[in-house]
Design an enzyme around this catalytic site. Structure first.
Site, PDB file in Angstrom:
ATOM      1  N   SER A  45     -38.521 -55.115 -32.098  1.00  0.00           N
ATOM      2  CA  SER A  45     -38.123 -56.161 -31.158  1.00  0.00           C
ATOM      3  C   SER A  45     -38.999 -57.399 -31.261  1.00  0.00           C
ATOM      4  O   SER A  45     -38.648 -58.457 -30.739  1.00  0.00           O
ATOM      5  CB  SER A  45     -38.161 -55.628 -29.719  1.00  0.00           C
ATOM      6  OG  SER A  45     -37.213 -54.600 -29.530  1.00  0.00           O
ATOM      7  N   GLY A 228     -33.844 -54.083 -29.728  1.00  0.00           N
ATOM      8  CA  GLY A 228     -33.815 -54.943 -30.904  1.00  0.00           C
ATOM      9  C   GLY A 228     -34.282 -56.343 -30.568  1.00  0.00           C
ATOM     10  O   GLY A 228     -34.509 -56.675 -29.398  1.00  0.00           O
ATOM     11  N   CYS A 256     -32.455 -52.085 -23.644  1.00  0.00           N
ATOM     12  CA  CYS A 256     -32.980 -53.393 -24.040  1.00  0.00           C
ATOM     13  C   CYS A 256     -31.897 -54.293 -24.654  1.00  0.00           C
ATOM     14  O   CYS A 256     -30.985 -54.701 -23.951  1.00  0.00           O
ATOM     15  CB  CYS A 256     -34.173 -53.207 -24.969  1.00  0.00           C
ATOM     16  SG  CYS A 256     -35.198 -54.686 -25.138  1.00  0.00           S
ATOM     17  N   LEU A 257     -31.953 -54.608 -25.949  1.00  0.00           N
ATOM     18  CA  LEU A 257     -30.924 -55.442 -26.553  1.00  0.00           C
ATOM     19  C   LEU A 257     -29.560 -54.784 -26.413  1.00  0.00           C
ATOM     20  O   LEU A 257     -28.555 -55.450 -26.142  1.00  0.00           O
ATOM     21  CB  LEU A 257     -31.236 -55.711 -28.032  1.00  0.00           C
ATOM     22  CG  LEU A 257     -30.191 -56.534 -28.792  1.00  0.00           C
ATOM     23  CD1 LEU A 257     -30.048 -57.927 -28.197  1.00  0.00           C
ATOM     24  CD2 LEU A 257     -30.539 -56.624 -30.274  1.00  0.00           C
ATOM     25  N   GLN A 260     -28.112 -55.598 -23.119  1.00  0.00           N
ATOM     26  CA  GLN A 260     -27.599 -56.967 -23.051  1.00  0.00           C
ATOM     27  C   GLN A 260     -26.260 -57.097 -23.764  1.00  0.00           C
ATOM     28  O   GLN A 260     -25.339 -57.773 -23.282  1.00  0.00           O
ATOM     29  CB  GLN A 260     -28.627 -57.918 -23.658  1.00  0.00           C
ATOM     30  CG  GLN A 260     -29.951 -57.953 -22.910  1.00  0.00           C
ATOM     31  CD  GLN A 260     -31.080 -58.553 -23.733  1.00  0.00           C
ATOM     32  OE1 GLN A 260     -30.853 -59.089 -24.823  1.00  0.00           O
ATOM     33  NE2 GLN A 260     -32.296 -58.457 -23.233  1.00  0.00           N
ATOM     34  N   ASN A 298     -40.169 -55.155 -23.147  1.00  0.00           N
ATOM     35  CA  ASN A 298     -40.376 -56.121 -24.221  1.00  0.00           C
ATOM     36  C   ASN A 298     -39.081 -56.892 -24.422  1.00  0.00           C
ATOM     37  O   ASN A 298     -38.235 -56.505 -25.216  1.00  0.00           O
ATOM     38  CB  ASN A 298     -40.776 -55.408 -25.516  1.00  0.00           C
ATOM     39  CG  ASN A 298     -40.813 -56.367 -26.698  1.00  0.00           C
ATOM     40  OD1 ASN A 298     -40.862 -57.584 -26.507  1.00  0.00           O
ATOM     41  ND2 ASN A 298     -40.759 -55.843 -27.899  1.00  0.00           N
ATOM     42  N   GLY A 300     -37.167 -61.087 -23.931  1.00  0.00           N
ATOM     43  CA  GLY A 300     -37.220 -62.486 -23.539  1.00  0.00           C
ATOM     44  C   GLY A 300     -35.904 -62.985 -22.992  1.00  0.00           C
ATOM     45  O   GLY A 300     -35.802 -64.142 -22.566  1.00  0.00           O
ATOM     46  N   TYR A 301     -34.875 -62.118 -23.008  1.00  0.00           N
ATOM     47  CA  TYR A 301     -33.554 -62.463 -22.474  1.00  0.00           C
ATOM     48  C   TYR A 301     -33.183 -61.449 -21.403  1.00  0.00           C
ATOM     49  O   TYR A 301     -33.682 -60.321 -21.396  1.00  0.00           O
ATOM     50  CB  TYR A 301     -32.502 -62.454 -23.586  1.00  0.00           C
ATOM     51  CG  TYR A 301     -32.695 -63.553 -24.606  1.00  0.00           C
ATOM     52  CD1 TYR A 301     -31.994 -64.749 -24.513  1.00  0.00           C
ATOM     53  CD2 TYR A 301     -33.600 -63.402 -25.661  1.00  0.00           C
ATOM     54  CE1 TYR A 301     -32.180 -65.769 -25.443  1.00  0.00           C
ATOM     55  CE2 TYR A 301     -33.794 -64.416 -26.589  1.00  0.00           C
ATOM     56  CZ  TYR A 301     -33.075 -65.597 -26.474  1.00  0.00           C
ATOM     57  OH  TYR A 301     -33.267 -66.599 -27.387  1.00  0.00           O
ATOM     58  N   HIS A 341     -37.819 -49.668 -21.263  1.00  0.00           N
ATOM     59  CA  HIS A 341     -37.892 -48.655 -22.316  1.00  0.00           C
ATOM     60  C   HIS A 341     -38.258 -47.283 -21.753  1.00  0.00           C
ATOM     61  O   HIS A 341     -39.442 -46.982 -21.575  1.00  0.00           O
ATOM     62  CB  HIS A 341     -38.926 -49.068 -23.371  1.00  0.00           C
ATOM     63  CG  HIS A 341     -38.480 -50.204 -24.227  1.00  0.00           C
ATOM     64  ND1 HIS A 341     -37.860 -50.030 -25.442  1.00  0.00           N
ATOM     65  CD2 HIS A 341     -38.530 -51.542 -24.018  1.00  0.00           C
ATOM     66  CE1 HIS A 341     -37.561 -51.215 -25.960  1.00  0.00           C
ATOM     67  NE2 HIS A 341     -37.958 -52.141 -25.113  1.00  0.00           N
ATOM     68  N   GLU A 343     -38.184 -44.547 -23.273  1.00  0.00           N
ATOM     69  CA  GLU A 343     -38.761 -43.718 -24.341  1.00  0.00           C
ATOM     70  C   GLU A 343     -40.187 -44.130 -24.678  1.00  0.00           C
ATOM     71  O   GLU A 343     -40.802 -43.550 -25.570  1.00  0.00           O
ATOM     72  CB  GLU A 343     -37.899 -43.844 -25.605  1.00  0.00           C
ATOM     73  CG  GLU A 343     -38.198 -45.030 -26.509  1.00  0.00           C
ATOM     74  CD  GLU A 343     -37.914 -46.401 -25.918  1.00  0.00           C
ATOM     75  OE1 GLU A 343     -38.485 -47.391 -26.381  1.00  0.00           O
ATOM     76  OE2 GLU A 343     -37.114 -46.488 -24.951  1.00  0.00           O
TER      77      GLU A 343
END
Length: 362
Positions: A45, A228, A256-257, A260, A298, A300-301, A341, A343
């Site tokens: 990421s 990601g 995470c990604l 989104q 982690n 930024g979006y 996260h 995990e």
């Protein structure tokens, strides 16, 4: 040797060069973790970014290659207040300086990471250049620094071909295969696959550009979308395939990604945060139970809560600090996603139970 960090606003930080001796322009972000620098360096990421560690002493326990979250290091650069001159750990296999050189990552030690972090918090994430060259006229390089944008980072970090893992791989216990899970690799960390293997799953890892039809023809019991890097809106073709996966009614869990992209596939929107969430102590609240968990993050979006249709999806977790969306449940479907996260290693494992929840859905 002197090294310089030049920010796009013209601010210059001076320190000592560490790691690889090369010049790089990248997006400068900060991580507040006290430990876990190897996991940070090997988290896909961070592709397209240079990481500032806010904790003042980094490298004191060396490097243990078993703790890597992927096969290589991904950040463009690494910035620390002090790089430990000696490391002590019975599991140590290498020192951090050697690791940075081997992975061709340039860095700077000796800069005021507190001042840098405050600047990024006040002005927002900025691009910067790591260099050993002293520029008398910054106007030579500021346009280049400002113009930098991470591109095609998901394509850079994803696996190149399909891989099949069974319980016993990644140092997990050999057990009977109970379920088959398809894992779409958007920049996955090893511990996502490991968390599934420990729960008796066969894990089939697919490259990010895999068509939905190819995944579904294997008849998986569940689908996992990984973390990601980069701007989720750039993943236009991937979002189209995720739409098809969501319509298949196969149970899905995304992190995470992946979280989104599932939101974008359901016509919600995302936006870039001022400086993001990166660290291992972010509190998230389960809106169903009211319980608060510490999480590793982690990103930024974030998904824009104003664009989330309540007839389609409900917010399940929120960030206690700023109220942003940390989890979503989709109505009438066996789909749930989280921004943090569960995990994470190193990081709190408070929310590892979400993998059990996913397995129970299969």
């Amino acid at each position: 040797m002197k090294a310089y960090l030049i920010l796009e606003d013209g601010t210059v930080f001076i320190g000592s060069s560490i790691g690889a001796q090369r010049e790089v322009i990248s997006e400068i972000v900060f991580n507040t973790s006290m430990t876990g620098y190897l996991e940070v360096l090997t988290d896909p990421s961070y592709a397209g970014q240079a990481v500032t560690m806010t904790y003042p002493l980094i490298g004191n326990y060396g490097v243990c290659y078993q703790d890597m979250e992927s096969k290589q290091a991904w950040p463009d650069g690494f910035l620390v207040r002090e790089l430990s001159r000696c490391s002590s750990n019975f599991r140590k296999e290498d020192d951090l300086e050697t690791f940075l050189i081997t992975c061709n990552i340039p860095g700077i030690a000796g800069i005021d990471t507190r001042a840098l972090t405050k600047r990024l918090r006040e002005k927002g994430t900025m691009n910067g250049m790591i260099t050993t060259k002293e520029f008398k006229n910054l106007e030579e390089v500021l346009p280049l620094i400002k113009a930098y944008t991470p591109r095609d980072v998901v394509r850079k970090v994803t696996c190149k071909e399909k891989k099949i893992l069974i319980p016993g791989d990644f140092d997990t216990e050999k057990t009977e295969i109970k379920k088959k899970v398809a894992l779409l690799d958007l920049g996955t960390k090893h511990n996502i696959a490991r968390s599934l293997l420990r729960r008796g799953c066969q894990v089939i890892i697919y490259p990010a550009n895999t068509k939905a039809e190819e995944i579904l023809k294997e008849k998986p019991d569940g689908i996992m979308l990984s973390n990601g890097p980069g701007d989720p809106k750039e993943c236009v073709e991937i979002i189209e395939e995720i739409k098809k996966l969501c319509e298949s009614f196969v149970p899905m869990f995304a992190i995470c990604l992946g979280h989104q992209l599932v939101a974008l596939a359901h016509h919600a929107d995302t936006y870039k945060m001022k400086y993001g969430h990166r660290g291992v102590n972010h509190p998230v609240k389960d809106l169903e139970t009211g319980r608060v968990y510490l999480s590793s993050q982690n990103h930024g979006y974030v998904v824009d809560k104003e664009t989330l249709d309540e007839k389609i999806a409900k917010v399940s977790f929120c960030n206690v600090n700023d109220g942003t969306i940390e989890g979503i449940k989709y109505c009438g479907k066996k789909i749930f996603t989280v921004q943090f996260h569960p995990e994470a290693c190193a990081g709190p494992q408070d929310t590892a139970f979400l993998f059990d929840k996913f397995i129970a859905m299969l």
